[in-house]
Scaffold this active site. Structure first.
Site, short mmCIF file in Angstrom:
data_model
loop_
_atom_site.label_atom_id
_atom_site.label_comp_id
_atom_site.label_asym_id
_atom_site.label_seq_id
_atom_site.Cartn_x
_atom_site.Cartn_y
_atom_site.Cartn_z
N GLU A 176 0.72 -1.16 -0.05
CA GLU A 176 0.03 -0.40 -0.02
C GLU A 176 0.91 1.44 -0.06
O GLU A 176 0.76 2.06 1.02
CB GLU A 176 -0.85 -0.09 1.35
CG GLU A 176 -2.06 -0.97 1.13
CD GLU A 176 -3.10 -0.76 2.33
OE1 GLU A 176 -2.83 0.03 2.92
OE2 GLU A 176 -4.16 -1.75 2.03
N GLU A 179 -5.02 -8.73 0.93
CA GLU A 179 -5.72 -8.22 2.16
C GLU A 179 -7.20 -7.67 1.79
O GLU A 179 -7.65 -7.43 0.68
CB GLU A 179 -5.33 -7.07 2.78
CG GLU A 179 -4.01 -7.17 3.43
CD GLU A 179 -3.68 -5.68 4.29
OE1 GLU A 179 -4.17 -4.96 4.48
OE2 GLU A 179 -2.38 -5.55 4.33
C1 BG6 Z 1 -3.98 -1.92 5.47
C2 BG6 Z 1 -2.79 -2.43 5.85
O1 BG6 Z 1 -4.08 -0.65 5.29
O2 BG6 Z 1 -5.43 -2.02 6.27
C3 BG6 Z 1 -2.66 -3.17 7.24
O3 BG6 Z 1 -2.02 -2.92 4.82
C4 BG6 Z 1 -3.91 -2.61 8.20
O4 BG6 Z 1 -1.36 -3.25 7.93
C5 BG6 Z 1 -5.24 -2.85 7.49
O5 BG6 Z 1 -3.86 -3.25 9.38
C6 BG6 Z 1 -6.44 -2.31 8.42
O6 BG6 Z 1 -6.12 -1.04 8.59
P1 BG6 Z 1 -6.49 -0.57 10.35
O7 BG6 Z 1 -6.32 0.95 10.38
O8 BG6 Z 1 -7.94 -0.93 10.52
O9 BG6 Z 1 -5.44 -1.21 11.13
#
Ligand code: BG6
Length: 492
Positions: free
Chosen positions: A170, A388
């Protein structure tokens, strides 16, 4: 496109789950690890929720065998993790720390022993602090050379064992959060510096891909991008144009560089006129053109809805959107500050009236996932690995010790269903990694925003006993993997 029958996921489809070093490992100074920018930021900035940090996290460093045994029990085919650069080279560019490298060799061997494909991310935001202090981090070409040295060490050590490699996680999020919104290290608010640092990272990405292709013959490499489709609020032509602008600034600015080796023309012209476009040398251009990823990693949480930006006269919709005060990393213009972003009068982000949101205000949009996959595959024609996708929620342990995370099951089911429709449309997919395997540290939201299939018994104030407890979703995903996704047929 309506399908009366959905295609099957291919044999060998990689059902997995993901994590990142700083969010799970802990052991922040064990076995010779050097400090990263996140060790520094979380300790001193006052910017993380209740001062939470990754010193111990969920102590995956010492629990990795137990965690992998649970992955095997669930039936995971793949596990995506990131390597902490400062474990391998504590000051980022000097001596190699064999003890740090050995940890990842043990981790990968343990995964292989359990028939789980290792998916390795080279950079998930934890730059060695020494590089930030010495060179201003990603603002310098010297950091590119340090990164390439680090990549070489890993390609040599693990090139035979790891097939799928991710360069940067990202890039859109960590550059915007770090150099525009002062919400991540290095706590800067300067668009020119943001675009300049981002350009350096593009070069690092391209060089790493080139080196990989020279050194690793049986592997595949690509970046993981946080992609969100950009909708127009309605059919008003001005708003359609705004959504097009949003797409170019939020998605194509990175995706075009990765896949075509050049910046999108309209956005580049706009930024140039504003004096904030990155400088691109002839050598840069040649490098960017020459390096092609083998696949695209895609992180999907949500997209954005846009209308014409009426900077002076913010609309009622825009006012409403200000209710969400948190910075949303997936919108280049956080809603509450966009009227103060006169340098890009191209679009205004508004709430989507058709979508519900999570407890943290993130829109829930499974169909947007299909839209994203379709757009990406049509435009860039590369296989896609979902690296993800998941739901951050408050989970509670019931009196009987169980965790009934039905919301997460619903979220995942509905997204996987849309992914299956995209597959049926014709999108080429390699695998899907849910975020995340165990609960972990949410960068800015501490430990109570949980994403895992496995509950970890700790909270923001105490590490407790770090016990692992599979949630209801753990068994639901186990069943889904068993049936290779065939049970995902309806929206729930
Ligand atoms: C993504 C990242 O942006 O979202 C992760 O790659 C991150 O590392 C995930 O944890 C969720 O984001 P957040 O802010 O809810 O932890």
């Amino acid at each position: 496109m309506y399908h009366s029958k959905l295609d099957h996921f291919p044999d060998g489809f990689l059902w997995g789950a993901a994590s990142a070093a700083y969010q799970v490992e802990g052991a922040f100074d064990t076995d010779g690890k050097g400090p990263s920018v996140w060790d520094d930021f979380a300790h001193h900035s006052g910017k993380t929720f209740k001062g939470t940090n990754g010193n111990v996290a969920v102590d995956h460093y010492h629990h990795y065998k137990q965690d992998i045994a649970l992955m095997a029990e669930q039936g995971l085919k793949a596990y995506r993790f990131s390597v902490a650069w400062s474990r391998i080279i504590p000051d980022g560019e000097g001596e190699i720390n064999q003890a740090g490298l050995d940890f990842y060799i043990r981790l990968v061997d343990e995964l292989i022993a359990h028939n789980i494909e290792a998916i390795l991310t080279l950079y998930h935001w934890d730059l060695p602090l020494a590089l930030q202090e010495k060179y201003n981090g990603w603002e310098s070409r010297q950091t590119i050379q340090a990164f390439i040295k680090y990549c070489r060490v890993l390609f040599e050590a693990l090139g035979e064992k790891v097939k799928y490699w991710i360069t940067f996680n990202e890039q859109n999020v960590f550059t915007a959060m770090g150099y525009r919104w002062e919400a991540h290290p290095p706590i800067v608010s300067d668009l020119k510096r943001m675009y300049a640092a981002n350009h350096m990272i593009n070069l690092a990405n391209a060089e790493a891909i080139q080196l990989f292709h020279q050194m690793v013959h049986n592997g595949k490499i690509g970046p993981s991008f946080g992609y969100g489709p950009t909708y127009s609020l309605n059919s008003r032509p001005d708003n359609i144009l705004a959504a097009l602008n949003g797409h170019e600034i939020n998605n194509r600015w990175w995706m075009d560089i990765y896949c075509k080796g050049s910046y999108p023309k309209f956005a580049y012209k706009q930024l140039k006129e504003l004096g904030i476009a990155p400088e691109v040398t002839e050598a840069d251009r040649a490098l960017l053109k020459s390096a092609k990823p083998d696949f695209l990693g895609i992180n999907y949480y949500h997209g954005g809805t846009m209308q014409e930006n009426r900077i002076e006269n913010i609309s009622e919709q825009g006012q409403k959107a200000k209710e969400f005060s948190a910075i949303d990393p997936y919108l280049m213009q956080p809603k509450e500050e966009q009227s103060q972003a006169p340098e890009i009068p191209m679009f205004e982000s508004v709430s989507n009236p058709y979508l519900e949101t999570t407890a943290w205000g993130w829109e829930i949009d499974p169909v947007g996932f299909r839209v994203a996959l379709r757009e990406i595959y049509a435009e860039y024609d590369l296989p896609i690995f979902i690296t993800e996708n998941g739901l951050g929620a408050f989970d509670t342990v019931e009196e009987d010790g169980s965790i009934q995370d039905d919301d997460r099951i619903q979220y995942l089911n509905n997204h996987i269903l849309e992914m299956r429709k995209a597959l049926t449309d014709g999108v080429e997919l390699i695998g899907y990694c849910a975020w995340s395997f165990t609960d972990l540290l949410s960068w800015l939201n501490g430990y109570k925003k949980r994403y895992g299939f496995v509950y970890v018994n700790r909270d923001d104030d105490s590490e407790k006993d770090l016990a692992r407890i599979p949630k209801k979703s753990f068994y639901w995903y186990q069943d889904l993997i068993n049936q290779n996704g065939l049970n995902v047929t309806e929206k729930i």
